[in-house]
Design a protein around this motif. Structure first.
Motif, short mmCIF file in Angstrom:
data_model
loop_
_atom_site.label_atom_id
_atom_site.label_comp_id
_atom_site.label_asym_id
_atom_site.label_seq_id
_atom_site.Cartn_x
_atom_site.Cartn_y
_atom_site.Cartn_z
N ARG A 184 16.92 50.56 68.49
CA ARG A 184 16.47 49.46 67.64
C ARG A 184 16.42 48.16 68.45
O ARG A 184 15.47 47.37 68.31
N ILE A 185 17.44 47.93 69.28
CA ILE A 185 17.46 46.73 70.11
C ILE A 185 16.30 46.74 71.09
O ILE A 185 15.61 45.72 71.29
N LEU A 186 16.05 47.87 71.71
CA LEU A 186 14.95 47.96 72.68
C LEU A 186 13.61 47.73 72.00
O LEU A 186 12.72 47.09 72.57
N ASN A 187 13.45 48.22 70.78
CA ASN A 187 12.21 47.99 70.04
C ASN A 187 12.03 46.50 69.75
O ASN A 187 10.93 45.95 69.88
N GLN A 188 13.13 45.84 69.37
CA GLN A 188 13.06 44.39 69.12
C GLN A 188 12.70 43.64 70.40
O GLN A 188 11.87 42.71 70.38
N CYS A 189 13.34 44.04 71.50
CA CYS A 189 13.09 43.36 72.77
C CYS A 189 11.66 43.61 73.25
O CYS A 189 11.04 42.72 73.86
N GLU A 190 11.14 44.79 72.99
CA GLU A 190 9.75 45.08 73.36
C GLU A 190 8.80 44.21 72.55
O GLU A 190 7.84 43.64 73.09
N ASN A 191 9.06 44.07 71.25
CA ASN A 191 8.22 43.21 70.40
C ASN A 191 8.29 41.76 70.82
O ASN A 191 7.32 41.01 70.65
N ALA A 192 9.45 41.35 71.38
CA ALA A 192 9.63 39.96 71.82
C ALA A 192 9.19 39.76 73.27
O ALA A 192 9.39 38.68 73.84
N ALA A 193 8.60 40.81 73.86
CA ALA A 193 8.11 40.75 75.25
C ALA A 193 9.24 40.50 76.24
O ALA A 193 9.04 39.86 77.27
N LEU A 194 10.43 41.01 75.93
CA LEU A 194 11.55 40.91 76.86
C LEU A 194 11.66 42.16 77.73
O LEU A 194 12.18 42.10 78.84
N VAL A 195 11.19 43.28 77.22
CA VAL A 195 11.18 44.53 77.98
C VAL A 195 9.83 45.22 77.78
O VAL A 195 9.10 44.92 76.83
N LYS A 196 9.52 46.14 78.70
CA LYS A 196 8.28 46.91 78.60
C LYS A 196 8.63 48.39 78.62
O LYS A 196 9.39 48.85 79.47
N LYS A 197 8.07 49.13 77.68
CA LYS A 197 8.31 50.57 77.64
C LYS A 197 7.42 51.26 78.67
O LYS A 197 6.21 51.08 78.69
N LEU A 198 8.05 52.04 79.56
CA LEU A 198 7.33 52.74 80.61
C LEU A 198 7.10 54.21 80.27
O LEU A 198 6.23 54.85 80.86
N GLY A 199 7.89 54.71 79.36
CA GLY A 199 7.80 56.11 78.97
C GLY A 199 8.92 56.41 78.01
O GLY A 199 9.67 55.52 77.59
N LYS A 200 9.08 57.68 77.65
CA LYS A 200 10.10 58.06 76.71
C LYS A 200 11.49 57.71 77.26
O LYS A 200 11.90 58.19 78.31
N GLY A 201 12.21 56.84 76.53
CA GLY A 201 13.57 56.47 76.92
C GLY A 201 13.65 55.63 78.18
O GLY A 201 14.73 55.46 78.75
N PRO A 209 12.01 33.16 81.68
CA PRO A 209 12.58 31.88 82.12
C PRO A 209 14.08 32.00 82.22
O PRO A 209 14.68 32.93 81.69
N HIS A 210 14.72 31.03 82.87
CA HIS A 210 16.14 31.13 83.19
C HIS A 210 17.03 31.24 81.97
O HIS A 210 18.10 31.81 82.03
N SER A 211 16.63 30.68 80.83
CA SER A 211 17.47 30.73 79.62
C SER A 211 16.63 31.24 78.44
O SER A 211 16.30 30.50 77.54
N PRO A 212 16.24 32.52 78.46
CA PRO A 212 15.40 33.03 77.38
C PRO A 212 16.16 33.11 76.07
O PRO A 212 17.35 33.33 76.04
N ASP A 213 15.43 32.94 74.98
CA ASP A 213 16.01 33.16 73.67
C ASP A 213 15.88 34.64 73.37
O ASP A 213 14.78 35.20 73.43
N THR A 214 16.95 35.29 73.07
CA THR A 214 16.92 36.71 72.81
C THR A 214 16.98 36.97 71.32
O THR A 214 17.63 36.24 70.57
N PRO A 215 16.28 37.99 70.85
CA PRO A 215 16.28 38.27 69.41
C PRO A 215 17.66 38.74 68.97
O PRO A 215 18.30 39.53 69.64
N GLU A 216 18.10 38.24 67.85
CA GLU A 216 19.40 38.63 67.31
C GLU A 216 19.20 39.61 66.18
O GLU A 216 18.22 39.56 65.44
N GLY A 217 20.15 40.48 66.00
CA GLY A 217 20.11 41.43 64.90
C GLY A 217 21.48 41.55 64.28
O GLY A 217 22.46 41.07 64.82
N PRO A 218 21.59 42.22 63.15
CA PRO A 218 22.87 42.35 62.46
C PRO A 218 23.74 43.41 63.09
O PRO A 218 24.03 44.43 62.47
N TYR A 219 24.18 43.14 64.33
CA TYR A 219 24.99 44.14 65.02
C TYR A 219 26.34 43.56 65.35
O TYR A 219 27.01 44.00 66.22
#
Length: 219
Positions: A184-201, A209-219
């Motif tokens: 779920r975190i990786l999906n959020q980060c992909e939607n926020a353009a913080l990570v890129k999916k290269l393949g399964k898993g 940028p040096h201080s990116p805003d990261t998406p928060e979730g109820p974890y």
């Protein structure tokens, strides 16, 4: 990062240092290093072991645990030492120093000059004082809480080869979370353009940028 070997500029910087008397007594090859804000000043990935004295600017020193948790260890400004522990112990695999702003350091190689350093009593007194102060600060600090999102991004940046996470189950084990939470975190980060999916898993961290805003979730 820029290394400066201009003798006059080095001499002027040493002359203005709080430790100029001790530095003048050392027969070592000094040079200056200038870092931009956000650059790593010291990390486990660096091959050369350096002793550095902050002359201008400031740094943040932190530890990245195997589960991606980031612990703030210290903050340093002018006259702060980096590399004092490396004189005596093998370099830590978890400790990083990052320029909090544009930074200038007086620098020299520890390995090249180790015998000179260990035979200079004035220098060793400075090192003892520095290490004692750091130990006192560390023992009174608590680890700052981090969200799972922050831990995942730190884990990818510092613990994954080429900043690429491979295998959800294995990564979830190291991060002390469930595979479903991590996905779920990786999906959020992909939607926020913080990570890129290269393949399964398999996900690669995208440079931010040096201080990116990261998406928060109820974890």
């Amino acid at each position: 990062m820029e290394r400066i070997y201009d003798k006059k500029e080095i001499a002027d910087c040493i002359a203005s240092s709080k430790y100029h008397t001790v530095l003048d007594s050392l027969d070592v090859d000094f040079y200056l290093i200038k870092y931009q804000k956000g650059e790593l000043v010291s990390s486990p990935f660096q091959n050369e072991i350096l002793f550095q004295i902050v002359e201008q600017g400031s740094i943040n020193i932190y530890c990245i645990r195997d589960d991606g948790t980031r612990y703030s260890l210290s903050n340093g400004a002018a006259d702060y030492f980096l590399g004092d522990m490396d004189i005596f112990y093998p370099k830590s695999n978890n400790i990083y120093a990052e320029a909090a702003e544009n930074l200038t350091c007086i620098s020299f190689s520890i390995e090249k000059h180790r015998e000179v350093l260990l035979s200079n009593n004035k220098f060793l007194v400075l090192i003892c004082n520095s290490l004692s102060t750091k130990m006192g600060v560390i023992t009174t600090m608590e680890a700052a809480p981090a969200s799972l999102t922050e831990r995942v991004l730190s884990y990818m940046k510092y613990k994954c080869s080429n900043e690429t996470l491979k295998g959800i189950e294995q990564a979830a084990f190291h991060l002390h979370c469930s595979a479903r939470q991590l996905q779920r975190i990786l999906n959020q980060c992909e939607n926020a353009a913080l990570v890129k999916k290269l393949g399964k898993g398999t996900y690669r961290l995208i440079s931010q940028p040096h201080s990116p805003d990261t998406p928060e979730g109820p974890y």
